[in-house]
Design a protein around this motif. Structure first.
Motif, PDB file in Angstrom:
ATOM      1  N   ALA A 208      43.857  37.030  38.350  1.00 24.22           N
ATOM      2  CA  ALA A 208      43.182  35.744  38.134  1.00 24.22           C
ATOM      3  C   ALA A 208      41.663  35.920  38.098  1.00 24.22           C
ATOM      4  O   ALA A 208      40.926  34.943  38.011  1.00 24.22           O
ATOM      5  CB  ALA A 208      43.576  34.743  39.218  1.00 24.22           C
ATOM      6  N   GLY A 209      41.196  37.167  38.181  1.00 23.74           N
ATOM      7  CA  GLY A 209      39.759  37.444  38.090  1.00 23.74           C
ATOM      8  C   GLY A 209      39.366  37.720  36.639  1.00 23.74           C
ATOM      9  O   GLY A 209      40.177  37.564  35.711  1.00 23.74           O
TER      10      GLY A 209
ATOM     11  N   ILE B 241      38.391  40.599  34.639  1.00 24.12           N
ATOM     12  CA  ILE B 241      39.041  41.593  33.770  1.00 24.12           C
ATOM     13  C   ILE B 241      40.561  41.448  33.855  1.00 24.12           C
ATOM     14  O   ILE B 241      41.269  41.548  32.843  1.00 24.12           O
ATOM     15  CB  ILE B 241      38.595  43.023  34.134  1.00 24.12           C
ATOM     16  CG1 ILE B 241      37.071  43.135  34.115  1.00 24.12           C
ATOM     17  CG2 ILE B 241      39.201  44.024  33.156  1.00 24.12           C
ATOM     18  CD1 ILE B 241      36.532  44.481  34.557  1.00 24.12           C
ATOM     19  N   GLY B 242      41.058  41.183  35.074  1.00 24.45           N
ATOM     20  CA  GLY B 242      42.502  41.038  35.251  1.00 24.45           C
ATOM     21  C   GLY B 242      43.072  39.938  34.357  1.00 24.45           C
ATOM     22  O   GLY B 242      44.111  40.114  33.714  1.00 24.45           O
TER      23      GLY B 242
ATOM     24  N   LEU C 101      43.076  34.781  45.217  1.00 24.70           N
ATOM     25  CA  LEU C 101      42.252  33.633  44.805  1.00 24.70           C
ATOM     26  C   LEU C 101      41.038  33.489  45.723  1.00 24.70           C
ATOM     27  O   LEU C 101      40.813  32.446  46.336  1.00 24.70           O
ATOM     28  CB  LEU C 101      43.084  32.343  44.763  1.00 24.70           C
ATOM     29  CG  LEU C 101      44.289  32.386  43.812  1.00 24.70           C
ATOM     30  CD1 LEU C 101      45.075  31.078  43.858  1.00 24.70           C
ATOM     31  CD2 LEU C 101      43.863  32.697  42.384  1.00 24.70           C
TER      32      LEU C 101
ATOM     33  N   ALA D 216      36.274  34.530  43.452  1.00 28.32           N
ATOM     34  CA  ALA D 216      36.232  35.075  42.078  1.00 28.32           C
ATOM     35  C   ALA D 216      37.544  34.889  41.324  1.00 28.32           C
ATOM     36  O   ALA D 216      37.596  35.131  40.122  1.00 28.32           O
ATOM     37  CB  ALA D 216      35.879  36.561  42.117  1.00 28.32           C
TER      38      ALA D 216
ATOM     39  N   GLY E  74      48.476  35.677  47.017  1.00 24.81           N
ATOM     40  CA  GLY E  74      48.672  36.542  48.178  1.00 24.81           C
ATOM     41  C   GLY E  74      47.675  37.685  48.182  1.00 24.81           C
ATOM     42  O   GLY E  74      46.991  37.947  47.184  1.00 24.81           O
ATOM     43  N   ASP E  75      47.642  38.375  49.318  1.00 25.86           N
ATOM     44  CA  ASP E  75      46.640  39.410  49.577  1.00 25.86           C
ATOM     45  C   ASP E  75      47.264  40.794  49.391  1.00 25.86           C
ATOM     46  O   ASP E  75      48.372  41.042  49.892  1.00 25.86           O
ATOM     47  CB  ASP E  75      46.159  39.224  51.030  1.00 25.86           C
ATOM     48  CG  ASP E  75      44.889  40.001  51.326  1.00 25.86           C
ATOM     49  OD1 ASP E  75      44.739  41.129  50.827  1.00 25.86           O
ATOM     50  OD2 ASP E  75      44.055  39.457  52.073  1.00 25.86           O
ATOM     51  N   ILE E  76      46.563  41.693  48.715  1.00 27.70           N
ATOM     52  CA  ILE E  76      47.091  43.052  48.545  1.00 27.70           C
ATOM     53  C   ILE E  76      47.161  43.805  49.878  1.00 27.70           C
ATOM     54  O   ILE E  76      47.812  44.829  49.972  1.00 27.70           O
ATOM     55  CB  ILE E  76      46.283  43.894  47.524  1.00 27.70           C
ATOM     56  CG1 ILE E  76      44.799  43.965  47.899  1.00 27.70           C
ATOM     57  CG2 ILE E  76      46.457  43.352  46.109  1.00 27.70           C
ATOM     58  CD1 ILE E  76      44.019  45.044  47.139  1.00 27.70           C
TER      59      ILE E  76
ATOM     60  N   ALA F 270      39.882  43.465  43.655  1.00 30.91           N
ATOM     61  CA  ALA F 270      38.769  44.101  44.358  1.00 30.91           C
ATOM     62  C   ALA F 270      37.705  43.054  44.656  1.00 30.91           C
ATOM     63  O   ALA F 270      37.653  42.000  44.013  1.00 30.91           O
ATOM     64  CB  ALA F 270      38.151  45.204  43.493  1.00 30.91           C
TER      65      ALA F 270
ATOM     66  N   TYR G 153      29.727  48.683  47.513  1.00 30.00           N
ATOM     67  CA  TYR G 153      30.772  48.453  46.499  1.00 30.00           C
ATOM     68  C   TYR G 153      31.224  49.778  45.900  1.00 30.00           C
ATOM     69  O   TYR G 153      32.427  50.091  45.879  1.00 30.00           O
ATOM     70  CB  TYR G 153      30.241  47.525  45.393  1.00 30.00           C
ATOM     71  CG  TYR G 153      31.072  47.552  44.124  1.00 30.00           C
ATOM     72  CD1 TYR G 153      32.388  47.089  44.116  1.00 30.00           C
ATOM     73  CD2 TYR G 153      30.547  48.061  42.925  1.00 30.00           C
ATOM     74  CE1 TYR G 153      33.157  47.123  42.962  1.00 30.00           C
ATOM     75  CE2 TYR G 153      31.316  48.092  41.765  1.00 30.00           C
ATOM     76  CZ  TYR G 153      32.615  47.627  41.788  1.00 30.00           C
ATOM     77  OH  TYR G 153      33.378  47.671  40.638  1.00 30.00           O
TER      78      TYR G 153
ATOM     79  N   LYS H 184      34.913  51.710  46.139  1.00 30.75           N
ATOM     80  CA  LYS H 184      35.714  52.055  44.959  1.00 30.75           C
ATOM     81  C   LYS H 184      35.961  53.574  44.921  1.00 30.75           C
ATOM     82  O   LYS H 184      37.049  54.024  44.569  1.00 30.75           O
ATOM     83  CB  LYS H 184      35.019  51.610  43.669  1.00 30.75           C
ATOM     84  CG  LYS H 184      34.954  50.112  43.454  1.00 30.75           C
ATOM     85  CD  LYS H 184      36.306  49.432  43.330  1.00 30.75           C
ATOM     86  CE  LYS H 184      37.040  49.775  42.050  1.00 30.75           C
ATOM     87  NZ  LYS H 184      38.283  48.960  41.899  1.00 30.75           N
TER      88      LYS H 184
ATOM     89  N   CYS I   2      35.469  52.613  34.284  1.00 30.71           N
ATOM     90  CA  CYS I   2      34.856  51.941  33.138  1.00 30.71           C
ATOM     91  C   CYS I   2      33.423  51.515  33.461  1.00 30.71           C
ATOM     92  O   CYS I   2      33.056  51.309  34.614  1.00 30.71           O
ATOM     93  CB  CYS I   2      35.695  50.728  32.762  1.00 30.71           C
ATOM     94  SG  CYS I   2      35.169  49.946  31.227  1.00 30.71           S
TER      95      CYS I   2
ATOM     96  N   ASN J  85      30.068  48.738  32.668  1.00 29.18           N
ATOM     97  CA  ASN J  85      29.935  47.274  32.825  1.00 29.18           C
ATOM     98  C   ASN J  85      30.642  46.517  31.709  1.00 29.18           C
ATOM     99  O   ASN J  85      30.414  46.799  30.529  1.00 29.18           O
ATOM    100  CB  ASN J  85      28.460  46.877  32.803  1.00 29.18           C
ATOM    101  CG  ASN J  85      27.754  47.226  34.085  1.00 29.18           C
ATOM    102  OD1 ASN J  85      27.694  48.393  34.459  1.00 29.18           O
ATOM    103  ND2 ASN J  85      27.222  46.232  34.772  1.00 29.18           N
TER     104      ASN J  85
ATOM    105  N   GLN K  13      34.015  35.698  32.760  1.00 31.18           N
ATOM    106  CA  GLN K  13      33.261  36.456  33.769  1.00 31.18           C
ATOM    107  C   GLN K  13      32.571  35.488  34.717  1.00 31.18           C
ATOM    108  O   GLN K  13      31.900  34.537  34.295  1.00 31.18           O
ATOM    109  CB  GLN K  13      32.240  37.395  33.119  1.00 31.18           C
ATOM    110  CG  GLN K  13      31.583  38.312  34.160  1.00 31.18           C
ATOM    111  CD  GLN K  13      30.866  39.509  33.565  1.00 31.18           C
ATOM    112  OE1 GLN K  13      30.348  39.425  32.445  1.00 31.18           O
ATOM    113  NE2 GLN K  13      30.824  40.607  34.299  1.00 31.18           N
TER     114      GLN K  13
ATOM    115  N   LYS L 271      27.404  37.405  37.709  1.00 33.15           N
ATOM    116  CA  LYS L 271      27.080  38.657  37.035  1.00 33.15           C
ATOM    117  C   LYS L 271      26.042  38.389  35.948  1.00 33.15           C
ATOM    118  O   LYS L 271      25.931  37.255  35.444  1.00 33.15           O
ATOM    119  CB  LYS L 271      28.340  39.294  36.435  1.00 33.15           C
ATOM    120  CG  LYS L 271      29.468  39.533  37.465  1.00 33.15           C
ATOM    121  CD  LYS L 271      29.266  40.793  38.283  1.00 33.15           C
ATOM    122  CE  LYS L 271      30.205  40.916  39.472  1.00 33.15           C
ATOM    123  NZ  LYS L 271      31.589  41.137  39.172  1.00 33.15           N
TER     124      LYS L 271
END
Ligand code: NAD
Ligand code: TYD
Length: 365
Positions: A10-11, A13-14, A36, A39, A59-61, A84, A156, A160, A183, A185, A191, A195
């Motif tokens: 739901a972000g 790039i996703g 959720l 972002a 839900g949370d990863i 992320a 950050y 990563k 990748c 930017n 977006q 940013k």
């Protein structure tokens, strides 16, 4: 037919990936797992093709029982991991959430994946990462390749980098079929307006300052988000398991150049479409001034990386990867998208979407 778990879908790039995948692979089952956070926005998944077979799980990863239950119940054979904390400035103000989601969350997913993976069976864990793990380049340095040593500079980037190492280790130690893409930017639809590109566009339309950190000479290697999604698809389908692939567009631009390009593009739109001056009366272009008048140099970001650049040779040679968008065409399309989707970004700015998420998604799967 694949059954995908798309974390962080739901972000920015996703969500672009979910739209892309639903168009390209209409028979596949798409399960989006997203906490959720500020972002993540369910509205980013509106307008998927009518027949698409998809579901959003709030839900949370980091919630291992939830992840394990989802992998089993949905018979997931492919994890595409976008979730992320992604904003460098936020990682400077509060690194804890970055350690939690980006490191602990990725490890939780790996643990669950290892448990549910039918050894020898068809399975893939694709990890979406960033070029920021490689640190900062000098003006004459060659671009980052897959063998460039890791040298993350922000919390950050460090979080990563740690997640990349964990993914790698699960392949080397346990044989888990993984691929990773790093990748540069991204820019494009959906977006979040913290940013650079959406922030500048929206501030210009509302007649607010366009903040340039430091001298504006920092360089990023910009890629249109759909070109990133196609790169991920190629890595998933053709990439060697256990390998990493750098995805980029040979497109190094300074921040100041981007902001000037955005201003010129908006100025031109206002000069050819009188309705825009009525919609955005505070924009300098509404008074036939240039949006560039709003450029304001502000204090630099601490530890601000000077230059990122990607060498995508491996992806080009092994996977046949090449971006489809030129920077000018990609920026033009992005400006058009933000002009056409004012309700989307107004809802973010005035907080009404956050309110909606908290009432609609509380305790809902
Ligand atoms: P984003 O901040 O727009 O979206 C992140 C998504 O993850 C949001 O929907 C959020 O709700 C979700 N999320 C956060 N914490 C979560 C948790 N604990 N459990 C479940 N979901 C959670 O980020 P983005 O720009 O779309 O980036 C996606 C991925 O791509 C990230 O892994 C990022 O590091 C990577 N990446 C981004 C860029 C870029 O330019 N934006 C470039 C290269 C790589
Ligand atoms: P950003 O979009 O935050 O991405 P990243 O830091 O991950 O590269 O920032 C892109 C570049 O723009 C970066 O050099 C910081 C700079 N920047 C500004 O000058 N002003 C701003 O308001 C923002 C958000 C970023």
């Amino acid at each position: 037919m694949r059954k995908l778990l798309i974390t962080g879908g739901a972000g920015f790039i996703g969500a672009n990936f979910v739209h892309y995948w639903a168009r390209q692979h209409p028979g596949d089952r798409l399960v989006v797992l997203d906490a959720l956070t500020y972002a993540g926005n369910p509205a980013n998944l509106e307008g998927l093709p009518a027949g698409a077979d998809w579901r959003l799980v709030h839900g949370d990863i980091c919630d291992q029982p939830l992840v394990e239950q989802l992998l089993a119940a949905e018979k997931i054979d492919t994890i595409v991991h976008f979730a992320a904390e992604s904003h460098v400035d936020r990682s400077i103000a509060g690194p804890e959430a970055f350690v939690q989601t980006n490191i602990v969350g990725t490890h939780t997913l790996l643990l669950a994946a290892k448990k549910s993976w039918p050894e020898g069976g068809d399975f893939l864990f694709h990890h979406v990462s960033t070029d920021e793990v490689y640190g900062s380049l000098g003006p004459a340095d060659p671009p980052f390749s897959e063998t460039t040593p890791y040298a993350p500079n922000s919390p950050y980037a460090a979080s990563k980098a740690a997640s990349d190492h964990l993914v790698r280790s699960y392949h080397h130690t346990y044989g888990l079929p993984v691929t990773t893409s790093n990748c540069s930017n991204n820019y494009g639809p959906y977006q979040f307006p913290e940013k650079l590109i959406p922030l500048v566009l929206i501030n210009a339309l509302d007649g607010k300052p366009l903040p340039i950190y430091g001298d504006g000479g920092n360089i990023r290697d910009w890629l249109q988000v759909e070109d990133h999604c196609r790169g991920i698809e190629l890595v998933m389908n053709k990439g060697r398991r256990g390998e990493t692939y750098n995805i980029g567009g040979h497109n190094e631009v300074t921040n100041l150049e981007i902001v000037h390009l955005l201003c010129r593009t908006l100025d031109h739109h206002f000069s050819t479409d009188p309705a825009l001056a009525r919609r955005f009366p505070h924009c300098p272009a509404a008074q036939r001034q240039s949006c560039a008048e709003l450029i304001t140099f502000v204090k630099d970001r601490p530890g601000h990386d000077r230059r990122y650049a990607i060498d995508p040779t491996r992806a080009e040679k092994e996977l046949g990867y090449t971006p489809a968008y030129s920077f000018e065409a990609g920026i033009e399309a992005t400006v058009d998208w933000y002009l056409a989707h004012e309700p989307w970004w107004r809802a973010i700015l005035d907080g009404s979407y956050a309110e909606w998420v908290s009432t609609n998604y509380r305790n809902r799967n």
